[in-house]
Design a protein around this motif. Structure first.
Motif, PDB file in Angstrom:
ATOM      1  N   VAL A 109       7.998 -19.714   7.589  1.00 27.81           N
ATOM      2  CA  VAL A 109       7.378 -18.643   6.813  1.00 27.81           C
ATOM      3  C   VAL A 109       7.607 -17.289   7.491  1.00 27.81           C
ATOM      4  CG1 VAL A 109       5.181 -17.696   6.020  1.00 27.81           C
ATOM      5  CG2 VAL A 109       5.651 -20.126   5.740  1.00 27.81           C
ATOM      6  N   LYS A 110       7.423 -17.266   8.830  1.00 29.10           N
ATOM      7  CA  LYS A 110       7.642 -16.027   9.578  1.00 29.10           C
ATOM      8  C   LYS A 110       9.089 -15.583   9.464  1.00 29.10           C
ATOM      9  CE  LYS A 110       7.025 -13.913  14.130  1.00 29.10           C
ATOM     10  NZ  LYS A 110       6.617 -14.144  15.547  1.00 29.10           N
ATOM     11  N   GLN A 112      11.159 -16.230   7.014  1.00 22.23           N
ATOM     12  CA  GLN A 112      11.380 -15.718   5.664  1.00 22.23           C
ATOM     13  C   GLN A 112      10.863 -14.287   5.533  1.00 22.23           C
ATOM     14  OE1 GLN A 112       9.459 -18.974   3.429  1.00 22.23           O
ATOM     15  NE2 GLN A 112      11.433 -19.352   2.471  1.00 22.23           N
ATOM     16  N   GLN A 113       9.677 -14.018   6.124  1.00 22.53           N
ATOM     17  CA  GLN A 113       9.124 -12.676   6.068  1.00 22.53           C
ATOM     18  C   GLN A 113      10.017 -11.685   6.814  1.00 22.53           C
ATOM     19  OE1 GLN A 113       5.249 -13.413   7.768  1.00 22.53           O
ATOM     20  NE2 GLN A 113       4.327 -13.914   5.790  1.00 22.53           N
ATOM     21  N   GLU A 114      10.491 -12.102   7.996  1.00 24.87           N
ATOM     22  CA  GLU A 114      11.375 -11.233   8.768  1.00 24.87           C
ATOM     23  C   GLU A 114      12.690 -10.990   8.024  1.00 24.87           C
ATOM     24  OE1 GLU A 114      11.762 -13.245  12.456  1.00 24.87           O
ATOM     25  OE2 GLU A 114       9.837 -12.505  13.265  1.00 24.87           O
ATOM     26  N   GLN A 116      13.052 -10.974   4.817  1.00 25.03           N
ATOM     27  CA  GLN A 116      12.756 -10.069   3.713  1.00 25.03           C
ATOM     28  C   GLN A 116      12.703  -8.625   4.200  1.00 25.03           C
ATOM     29  OE1 GLN A 116      12.675 -11.363   0.722  1.00 25.03           O
ATOM     30  NE2 GLN A 116      12.429  -9.393  -0.294  1.00 25.03           N
TER      31      GLN A 116
END
Length: 295
Positions: A109-110, A112-114, A116
């Motif tokens: 998840v982290k 994916q956020q990074e 993005q």
């Protein structure tokens, strides 16, 4: 379930496949441990249902099985399971694997956020690079776009002491209540007020020392003293010699999101307390029904 509860997990149980599906739709779990021999429907059918649902598709799922042929393991992974265990079960091993999958999910998840954030910055860089070679009219449009965005955008001079602000867009003025004239020449830390002991602020300091970008959420205060949660994406700008000349800070008011997260956490605590009360009541009913001589 008792073992996982002792390890600090919040566990919900489902006695059959239909109840399992209903439980995941009622409240999205972080991870699912499912028995293949589950009934109405069985574990494989429940897995197919969950993987077909966009809401539960990415939830890690671990299968528990009896002594099975290798084909059962292959089928589990083909359906999207992340792990597969057969009897005899070792509680510590199950706990270890659950910890591993949950940590893996957090990292994913982290990441994916990074990704993005990096994608957004790459798009911004490519747009800026294109505009640098375009006409005056297009540069004018870029300036208009920056001025029109609702996000706050500030540029700090890294070559001067204390990193003073040299530009703040109208979005920053609207978000904070401070005019451009009031912020030019000041360090952004004035928005912290006396609330300086924050994890996010320390992360920013560390990122500046290490000359890297960061994205944090901190408590800031508007000109009228009202608190708001500020998500800050801080990026250094390097010259051709590799020296940092400026810092660009993109700021977003995420107060509503934080309030929703806090309300969700309160609701979660209330549900957990209710489940604990129900558990104690169930234990007492069990005692009365099976152990109390008079009953």
């Amino acid at each position: 379930s008792r073992y996982l509860h002792q390890q600090g997990f919040y566990v919900r149980q489902a006695m059959d496949g239909e109840m399992a599906i209903l439980a995941t739709e009622t409240r999205l779990p972080d991870l699912i441990v499912i028995q293949i021999s589950l009934s109405f429907p069985d574990g494989y059918q429940v897995c197919e249902h969950l993987k077909a649902n966009p809401l539960t598709k990415e939830v890690p799922l671990i299968f528990l099985a009896n002594f099975d042929a290798p084909a059962s393991s292959a089928t589990s992974f083909q359906l999207g399971a992340v792990d597969y265990l057969t009897k005899p079960y070792d509680l510590e091993e199950i706990g270890t694997r659950i910890y591993y999958q949950l940590n893996l999910k957090k990292k994913w998840v982290k990441l994916q956020q990074e990704n993005q954030i990096l994608k957004g910055k790459l798009d911004l860089f490519e747009s800026s690079h294109q505009f640098a070679h375009d006409t005056t009219e297009q540069v004018y449009l870029l300036n208009c776009a920056i001025a029109a965005t609702h996000n706050g955008l500030v540029v700090a001079d890294a070559l001067q002491k204390n990193y003073p602000i040299i530009y703040a867009n109208p979005g920053f003025e609207k978000m904070t209540g401070y005019t451009n004239q009031e912020v030019i020449g000041r360090n952004c830390r004035f928005l912290q007020g006396n609330d300086t002991e924050q994890v996010g602020i320390e992360e920013m300091r560390q990122a500046i020392l290490e000359k890297r970008e960061c994205c944090v959420t901190v408590r800031n205060y508007r000109r009228d003293g009202k608190l708001f949660w500020n998500e800050i994406s801080l990026s250094p700008v390097f010259n051709s010699q590799g020296e940092i000349t400026h810092y660009i800070g993109i700021q977003t008011d995420v107060s509503q999101r934080k309030l929703a997260e806090e309300e969700l956490e309160r609701s979660k605590s209330a549900v957990q307390q209710m489940n604990r009360d129900l558990y104690r009541l169930n234990q007492e009913l069990h005692r009365l029904a099976n152990l109390d001589g008079l009953t």
